[in-house]
Scaffold this motif. Structure first.
Motif, PDB file in Angstrom:
ATOM      1  N   GLY A  46      22.112  14.637  16.076  1.00 56.43           N
ATOM      2  CA  GLY A  46      21.709  16.143  16.011  1.00 56.43           C
ATOM      3  C   GLY A  46      22.578  16.721  15.204  1.00 56.43           C
ATOM      4  N   SER A  47      22.336  18.085  14.988  1.00 54.40           N
ATOM      5  CA  SER A  47      23.289  19.125  14.414  1.00 54.40           C
ATOM      6  C   SER A  47      24.274  19.571  15.335  1.00 54.40           C
ATOM      7  N   ILE A  48      25.433  19.959  14.815  1.00 53.36           N
ATOM      8  CA  ILE A  48      26.456  20.457  15.302  1.00 53.36           C
ATOM      9  C   ILE A  48      26.840  21.894  14.803  1.00 53.36           C
ATOM     10  N   GLY A  49      27.064  22.828  15.780  1.00 55.50           N
ATOM     11  CA  GLY A  49      27.472  24.158  15.307  1.00 55.50           C
ATOM     12  C   GLY A  49      28.439  24.682  16.674  1.00 55.50           C
ATOM     13  N   ARG A  50      29.284  25.653  15.966  1.00 54.30           N
ATOM     14  CA  ARG A  50      30.183  26.049  17.039  1.00 54.30           C
ATOM     15  C   ARG A  50      29.594  26.763  18.423  1.00 54.30           C
ATOM     16  N   ALA A  51      30.457  26.311  19.611  1.00 56.11           N
ATOM     17  CA  ALA A  51      29.940  27.133  20.717  1.00 56.11           C
ATOM     18  C   ALA A  51      30.466  28.801  20.593  1.00 56.11           C
ATOM     19  N   THR A  52      30.195  29.675  21.356  1.00 59.23           N
ATOM     20  CA  THR A  52      30.444  30.945  21.459  1.00 59.23           C
ATOM     21  C   THR A  52      31.906  31.472  21.308  1.00 59.23           C
ATOM     22  N   VAL A  53      32.383  32.345  20.998  1.00 58.91           N
ATOM     23  CA  VAL A  53      33.691  32.635  21.384  1.00 58.91           C
ATOM     24  C   VAL A  53      33.953  32.901  22.908  1.00 58.91           C
ATOM     25  N   ALA A  54      33.000  33.376  23.514  1.00 63.16           N
ATOM     26  CA  ALA A  54      33.062  33.713  25.054  1.00 63.16           C
ATOM     27  C   ALA A  54      33.228  32.177  25.745  1.00 63.16           C
ATOM     28  N   GLU A  55      32.365  31.122  25.337  1.00 61.18           N
ATOM     29  CA  GLU A  55      32.449  30.154  26.134  1.00 61.18           C
ATOM     30  C   GLU A  55      33.776  29.298  25.660  1.00 61.18           C
ATOM     31  N   SER A  56      34.312  29.470  24.465  1.00 60.63           N
ATOM     32  CA  SER A  56      35.685  28.840  24.250  1.00 60.63           C
ATOM     33  C   SER A  56      36.746  29.500  24.968  1.00 60.63           C
ATOM     34  N   ASP A  57      36.655  30.874  25.033  1.00 61.85           N
ATOM     35  CA  ASP A  57      37.726  31.485  25.770  1.00 61.85           C
ATOM     36  C   ASP A  57      37.928  31.089  27.381  1.00 61.85           C
ATOM     37  N   ALA A  58      36.549  31.058  27.817  1.00 60.91           N
ATOM     38  CA  ALA A  58      36.307  30.607  29.238  1.00 60.91           C
ATOM     39  C   ALA A  58      36.914  29.102  29.323  1.00 60.91           C
ATOM     40  N   TYR A  59      36.506  28.424  28.769  1.00 59.20           N
ATOM     41  CA  TYR A  59      37.045  27.054  28.759  1.00 59.20           C
ATOM     42  C   TYR A  59      38.733  26.844  28.782  1.00 59.20           C
ATOM     43  N   PHE A  60      38.955  27.355  27.559  1.00 57.01           N
ATOM     44  CA  PHE A  60      40.581  27.456  27.470  1.00 57.01           C
ATOM     45  C   PHE A  60      41.383  28.054  28.547  1.00 57.01           C
ATOM     46  N   ALA A  61      40.865  29.232  29.057  1.00 54.47           N
ATOM     47  CA  ALA A  61      41.397  29.851  30.130  1.00 54.47           C
ATOM     48  C   ALA A  61      41.269  28.948  31.469  1.00 54.47           C
ATOM     49  N   GLY A  62      40.562  28.053  31.559  1.00 59.74           N
ATOM     50  CA  GLY A  62      40.563  27.251  32.701  1.00 59.74           C
ATOM     51  C   GLY A  62      41.419  25.701  32.550  1.00 59.74           C
ATOM     52  N   ARG A  63      41.886  25.733  31.409  1.00 60.28           N
ATOM     53  CA  ARG A  63      43.033  24.441  31.396  1.00 60.28           C
ATOM     54  C   ARG A  63      44.204  24.820  31.920  1.00 60.28           C
ATOM     55  N   PRO A  64      44.903  23.653  32.301  1.00 60.62           N
ATOM     56  CA  PRO A  64      46.261  23.856  32.846  1.00 60.62           C
ATOM     57  C   PRO A  64      47.083  24.565  31.821  1.00 60.62           C
ATOM     58  N   ARG A  65      48.158  25.198  31.956  1.00 60.87           N
ATOM     59  CA  ARG A  65      49.091  25.728  31.098  1.00 60.87           C
ATOM     60  C   ARG A  65      49.712  24.748  30.270  1.00 60.87           C
ATOM     61  N   PRO A  66      50.160  23.692  30.583  1.00 60.30           N
ATOM     62  CA  PRO A  66      50.656  22.756  29.588  1.00 60.30           C
ATOM     63  C   PRO A  66      49.747  22.298  28.513  1.00 60.30           C
ATOM     64  N   ASN A  67      48.521  21.922  28.750  1.00 63.28           N
ATOM     65  CA  ASN A  67      47.461  21.838  27.729  1.00 63.28           C
ATOM     66  C   ASN A  67      47.355  22.970  26.851  1.00 63.28           C
ATOM     67  N   GLN A  68      47.389  24.219  27.473  1.00 62.45           N
ATOM     68  CA  GLN A  68      47.171  25.259  26.638  1.00 62.45           C
ATOM     69  C   GLN A  68      48.273  25.503  25.698  1.00 62.45           C
ATOM     70  N   LEU A  69      49.526  25.373  26.096  1.00 65.98           N
ATOM     71  CA  LEU A  69      50.786  25.457  25.086  1.00 65.98           C
ATOM     72  C   LEU A  69      50.527  24.206  24.221  1.00 65.98           C
ATOM     73  N   SER A  70      50.037  23.151  24.345  1.00 64.95           N
ATOM     74  CA  SER A  70      49.942  21.901  23.520  1.00 64.95           C
ATOM     75  C   SER A  70      48.964  22.320  22.395  1.00 64.95           C
TER      76      SER A  70
END
Length: 185
Positions: A46-70
């Motif tokens: 299918g076709s690809i588009g970006r997820a919402t900023v809110a979805e990206s922020d929420a997912y990123f916030a839930g990642r472990p700190r080392p992954n965020q820094l990477s």
């Protein structure tokens, strides 16, 4: 793959990576889920588009700190002269963000919205059985059911959670009138 719902299939990456550049050039793709042990496969295109900023922020916030820094330190898909270069960037990011690590602007989610979904079932002698859900929602032969919808089991074996969720979502797209019980055990 990090999320699967009625809107499509969501994954997260660096927008400047080779994958991100390819998606910008051609925003279509296919995902393939192959389960060799149960001789099944589901291919989604299918076709690809970006997820919402809110979805990206929420997912990123839930990642472990080392992954965020990477995510900040990595120049994904670019050659690295030596490991120490990356480790130095990582140390810089750790010092720059002593508390919460914000999401980098070049990092976030994409969502694949399916146009076509194909179920594939292997049979003895490589006599493959394919069932397809094309764009016009024609499910093929009347009464034909995709594989893997029998109470969350295939040949008496329980499906893993992702496959169960995938089958449930896809069956909902194929046959909204069909009620499927997926036993979580």
């Amino acid at each position: 793959l990090k999320a699967l719902d009625e809107r499509g299939f969501t994954f997260f990456t660096n927008y400047d990576s080779a994958k991100g550049r390819q998606i910008r050039q051609c925003p279509t793709a296919a995902l393939c889920f192959h389960w060799k042990s149960i001789r099944r496969q589901v291919r989604v295109q299918g076709s690809i588009g970006r997820a919402t900023v809110a979805e990206s922020d929420a997912y990123f916030a839930g990642r472990p700190r080392p992954n965020q820094l990477s995510a900040w330190a990595s120049r994904q898909s670019e050659p690295l002269d030596r490991r120490e270069t990356f480790e130095a960037r990582l140390a810089e990011m750790d010092a720059r963000f002593p508390a919460d690590v914000p999401r980098p602007g070049n990092w976030g989610g994409y969502r694949l919205v399916p146009d076509k979904i194909e179920f594939w079932e292997d049979r003895p002698g490589r006599q493959l059985d394919r069932t397809e859900k094309p764009e016009d929602h024609d499910v093929g032969e009347p009464g034909r059911e995709p594989p893997s919808e029998r109470d969350g089991c295939v040949d008496g074996r329980p499906l893993d959670d992702l496959l169960s969720r995938l089958v449930h979502l896809v069956l909902g797209l194929l046959r909204p009138d069909l009620r499927v019980h997926l036993d979580p055990s």
